[in-house]
Design an enzyme around this catalytic site. Structure first.
Site, PDB file in Angstrom:
ATOM      1  N   CYS A   1      37.467 103.358 -29.360  1.00 36.15           N
ATOM      2  CA  CYS A   1      38.082 102.299 -30.164  1.00 36.15           C
ATOM      3  C   CYS A   1      39.582 102.513 -30.147  1.00 36.15           C
ATOM      4  O   CYS A   1      40.057 103.645 -30.185  1.00 36.15           O
ATOM      5  CB  CYS A   1      37.562 102.332 -31.600  1.00 36.15           C
ATOM      6  SG  CYS A   1      38.252 101.012 -32.638  1.00 36.15           S
TER       7      CYS A   1
ATOM      8  N   GLU B   1      26.998 105.492 -28.042  1.00 36.89           N
ATOM      9  CA  GLU B   1      25.946 105.921 -28.961  1.00 36.89           C
ATOM     10  C   GLU B   1      25.278 104.727 -29.617  1.00 36.89           C
ATOM     11  O   GLU B   1      25.926 103.734 -29.917  1.00 36.89           O
ATOM     12  CB  GLU B   1      26.550 106.751 -30.087  1.00 36.89           C
ATOM     13  CG  GLU B   1      27.141 108.036 -29.598  1.00 36.89           C
ATOM     14  CD  GLU B   1      27.355 109.003 -30.745  1.00 36.89           C
ATOM     15  OE1 GLU B   1      27.666 110.152 -30.463  1.00 36.89           O
ATOM     16  OE2 GLU B   1      27.199 108.600 -31.904  1.00 36.89           O
TER      17      GLU B   1
ATOM     18  N   CYS C   1      41.584 104.601 -36.860  1.00 36.43           N
ATOM     19  CA  CYS C   1      41.466 104.878 -38.297  1.00 36.43           C
ATOM     20  C   CYS C   1      41.348 106.390 -38.487  1.00 36.43           C
ATOM     21  O   CYS C   1      40.663 107.067 -37.721  1.00 36.43           O
ATOM     22  CB  CYS C   1      40.250 104.163 -38.883  1.00 36.43           C
ATOM     23  SG  CYS C   1      40.290 102.381 -38.601  1.00 36.43           S
TER      24      CYS C   1
ATOM     25  N   CYS D   1      21.625 100.373 -34.577  1.00 33.56           N
ATOM     26  CA  CYS D   1      23.068 100.320 -34.742  1.00 33.56           C
ATOM     27  C   CYS D   1      23.676 100.388 -33.344  1.00 33.56           C
ATOM     28  O   CYS D   1      23.454 101.351 -32.605  1.00 33.56           O
ATOM     29  CB  CYS D   1      23.505 101.521 -35.565  1.00 33.56           C
ATOM     30  SG  CYS D   1      25.278 101.726 -35.590  1.00 33.56           S
TER      31      CYS D   1
ATOM     32  N   CYS E   1      28.439 116.377 -34.505  1.00 33.27           N
ATOM     33  CA  CYS E   1      29.112 115.451 -33.595  1.00 33.27           C
ATOM     34  C   CYS E   1      30.015 114.498 -34.366  1.00 33.27           C
ATOM     35  O   CYS E   1      30.963 113.959 -33.824  1.00 33.27           O
ATOM     36  CB  CYS E   1      28.111 114.669 -32.767  1.00 33.27           C
ATOM     37  SG  CYS E   1      27.413 113.320 -33.660  1.00 33.27           S
TER      38      CYS E   1
ATOM     39  N   CYS F   1      37.869 108.351 -38.782  1.00 33.52           N
ATOM     40  CA  CYS F   1      36.822 107.927 -37.850  1.00 33.52           C
ATOM     41  C   CYS F   1      36.880 108.711 -36.541  1.00 33.52           C
ATOM     42  O   CYS F   1      37.915 108.738 -35.871  1.00 33.52           O
ATOM     43  CB  CYS F   1      36.979 106.438 -37.563  1.00 33.52           C
ATOM     44  SG  CYS F   1      35.874 105.832 -36.291  1.00 33.52           S
TER      45      CYS F   1
HETATM   46  N1  SAH Z   1      34.963  99.079 -36.125  1.00 39.41           N
HETATM   47  C1  SAH Z   1      34.044  98.548 -37.048  1.00 39.41           C
HETATM   48  C2  SAH Z   1      32.615  98.934 -36.785  1.00 39.41           C
HETATM   49  C3  SAH Z   1      32.345 100.354 -36.374  1.00 39.41           C
HETATM   50  S1  SAH Z   1      32.612 101.591 -37.601  1.00 39.41           S
HETATM   51  C4  SAH Z   1      34.444  98.915 -38.464  1.00 39.41           C
HETATM   52  O1  SAH Z   1      35.319  99.752 -38.615  1.00 39.41           O
HETATM   53  O2  SAH Z   1      33.892  98.312 -39.372  1.00 39.41           O
HETATM   54  C5  SAH Z   1      31.143 101.388 -38.572  1.00 39.41           C
HETATM   55  C6  SAH Z   1      31.271 101.916 -39.989  1.00 39.41           C
HETATM   56  O3  SAH Z   1      31.329 103.353 -39.992  1.00 39.41           O
HETATM   57  C7  SAH Z   1      32.544 101.422 -40.676  1.00 39.41           C
HETATM   58  O4  SAH Z   1      32.289 100.955 -41.976  1.00 39.41           O
HETATM   59  C8  SAH Z   1      33.380 102.666 -40.645  1.00 39.41           C
HETATM   60  O5  SAH Z   1      34.353 102.603 -41.590  1.00 39.41           O
HETATM   61  C9  SAH Z   1      32.359 103.758 -40.875  1.00 39.41           C
HETATM   62  N2  SAH Z   1      32.855 105.094 -40.596  1.00 39.41           N
HETATM   63  C10 SAH Z   1      33.757 105.463 -39.673  1.00 39.41           C
HETATM   64  N3  SAH Z   1      34.021 106.794 -39.743  1.00 39.41           N
HETATM   65  C11 SAH Z   1      33.263 107.293 -40.738  1.00 39.41           C
HETATM   66  C12 SAH Z   1      33.091 108.602 -41.307  1.00 39.41           C
HETATM   67  N4  SAH Z   1      33.720 109.652 -40.820  1.00 39.41           N
HETATM   68  N5  SAH Z   1      32.227 108.728 -42.333  1.00 39.41           N
HETATM   69  C13 SAH Z   1      31.566 107.666 -42.825  1.00 39.41           C
HETATM   70  N6  SAH Z   1      31.675 106.413 -42.322  1.00 39.41           N
HETATM   71  C14 SAH Z   1      32.513 106.216 -41.292  1.00 39.41           C
HETATM   72 FE1  SF4 Z   2      37.582 101.671 -34.731  1.00 37.59          FE
HETATM   73 FE2  SF4 Z   2      38.443 102.133 -37.235  1.00 37.59          FE
HETATM   74 FE3  SF4 Z   2      35.974 101.059 -36.830  1.00 37.59          FE
HETATM   75 FE4  SF4 Z   2      36.512 103.627 -36.177  1.00 37.59          FE
HETATM   76  S1  SF4 Z   2      36.495 102.724 -38.219  1.00 37.59           S
HETATM   77  S2  SF4 Z   2      35.393 102.149 -34.941  1.00 37.59           S
HETATM   78  S3  SF4 Z   2      38.650 103.510 -35.454  1.00 37.59           S
HETATM   79  S4  SF4 Z   2      37.965 100.139 -36.327  1.00 37.59           S
END
Ligand code: SAH
Ligand code: SF4
Length: 346
Positions: free
Chosen positions: A110, A90, A114, A103, A332, A117
């Site tokens: 990944c 995406e 987390c 973006c 999504c 996420c």
């Molecule tokens: N892996 C990297 C970059 C991709 S995630 C990172 O974690 O920083 C990009 C951003 O989206 C991060 O700040 C992440 O914490 C946030 N993010 C992930 N899941 C989310 C959610 N469900 N709601 C809001 N932000 C989210």
């Molecule tokens: Fe990966 Fe965590 Fe970033 Fe999601 S928030 S993309 S699981 S590092």
């Protein structure tokens, strides 16, 4: 068959000099591919016809294919791009006043899992190659009919787990005869990998850094970010400090608001202590819900109240903007899409 798009400029130069062509052929071709978005060597009219025909026979120029595009009322557009091997990633186009930010994803899925996420639920399929990262910016710009001005690595994946290709992508994004993005208009977001943050500190250009903090309390952070067990906050902060010293750039602390989890007085105090140690601003992101994720979304008023409590105490700026594109991204749940909060620095 060699994919000319997969070659960065020095590799393209070698490609042409090995064929007995002058080095500057590479520059012509690089322009056609990355400035004009052409995939057809026969159209490269500043090359001799014979060479064009040979290139058309013996090489190819790949392009990500947009399988899906969804436009939000606020102008945000989400793309799903198909890679050549069928995987999908995406990317999001985010227009905002005089900026047009893309973006990008750095991995298919990944590995870090987390708990807030949706990408983390997918697991990791594979790393993206540098040109697959850069092509997201090119294809989005071509489809939108406008040049991108900014890039954030906040799509799928952890960019610092794919550092070699991300580094190459940064160089390609900045090439003057390509997409010509300034280093300061590029932000890499990471969940915090100290030795790789130091690599970014050593990187010769001033790319911006966003650190996904989400809790300044180590024990709490570990419960939502498994990698935090391996890299505790003090180690990450040391690395962030090295980055700051090298580039004199403020760091953005990304902070997803998880109501009832990371918005109490002790959370604010921990954030304040951390903010005193590192030149940083906080960017608050309301949690974007997903049926498979174990948190609830905050009401807008809850996040606003948290932000104003934090602002009263935090020594540096705290930013919060309403989420973009939620009407199309709602279901999504791809977080990528939370990048509305694309880094703005003081
Ligand atoms: N892996 C990297 C970059 C991709 S995630 C990172 O974690 O920083 C990009 C951003 O989206 C991060 O700040 C992440 O914490 C946030 N993010 C992930 N899941 C989310 C959610 N469900 N709601 C809001 N932000 C989210
Ligand atoms: Fe990966 Fe965590 Fe970033 Fe999601 S928030 S993309 S699981 S590092």
């Amino acid at each position: 068959m060699v994919d000319l798009k997969a070659l960065d400029l020095p590799e393209l130069e070698t490609f042409f000099t090995r064929r007995g062509e002058p080095r500057w052929r590479a520059h012509q071709v690089y322009r056609w591919i990355w400035q004009k978005g052409s995939t057809d060597p026969l159209a490269w009219t500043d090359l001799p016809r014979i060479l064009r025909e040979r290139l058309a026979e013996e090489t190819r120029v790949s392009a990500l294919r947009a399988e899906h595009a969804a436009a939000s009322r606020d102008g945000t557009v989400k793309f799903i791009f198909a890679l050549e091997d069928g995987h999908r990633v995406e990317s999001v186009w985010i227009p905002d006043r005089d900026r047009r930010t893309v973006c990008v994803s750095s991995q298919v899925g990944c590995a870090l899992g987390c708990t807030f996420c949706a990408t983390g639920l997918l697991g990791l399929s594979r790393n993206l190659k540098a040109h697959e990262i850069v092509d997201q910016v090119l294809q989005a710009s071509l489809l939108m009919g406008e040049r991108a001005t900014n890039v954030v690595f906040m799509g799928m994946g952890e960019p610092l787990q794919n550092w070699e290709e991300v580094k190459k992508a940064l160089v390609m994004l900045m090439r003057h005869i390509g997409l010509n993005l300034g280093a300061r208009r590029i932000t890499v977001s990471t969940v915090g990998i100290p030795h790789r943050i130091r690599e970014l500190a050593r990187f010769p250009r001033q790319v911006r850094l966003a650190f996904s903090l989400h809790s300044a309390i180590q024990e709490k952070r570990e419960t939502i970010i498994p990698l935090a067990r391996r890299f505790p906050l003090p180690e990450i902060l040391d690395a962030l400090w090295d980055y700051y010293e090298a580039h004199r750039r403020w760091i953005t602390l990304e902070y997803i608001h998880l109501p009832g989890f990371n918005d109490g007085p002790e959370d604010i105090e921990a954030l304040v202590r951390l903010g005193r140690k590192i030149p940083s601003k906080v960017n608050v992101i309301p949690f974007n819900p997903h049926p498979e994720l174990p948190f609830r979304a905050p009401e807008m008023e809850e996040t606003e109240a948290f932000v104003s409590r934090l602002r009263r105490r935090f020594p540096h700026p705290v930013t919060f903007r309403r989420p973009r594109g939620r009407d199309v991204f709602g279901a999504c749940g791809q977080l990528a899409l939370m990048v509305q909060q694309e880094a703005r620095h003081p």
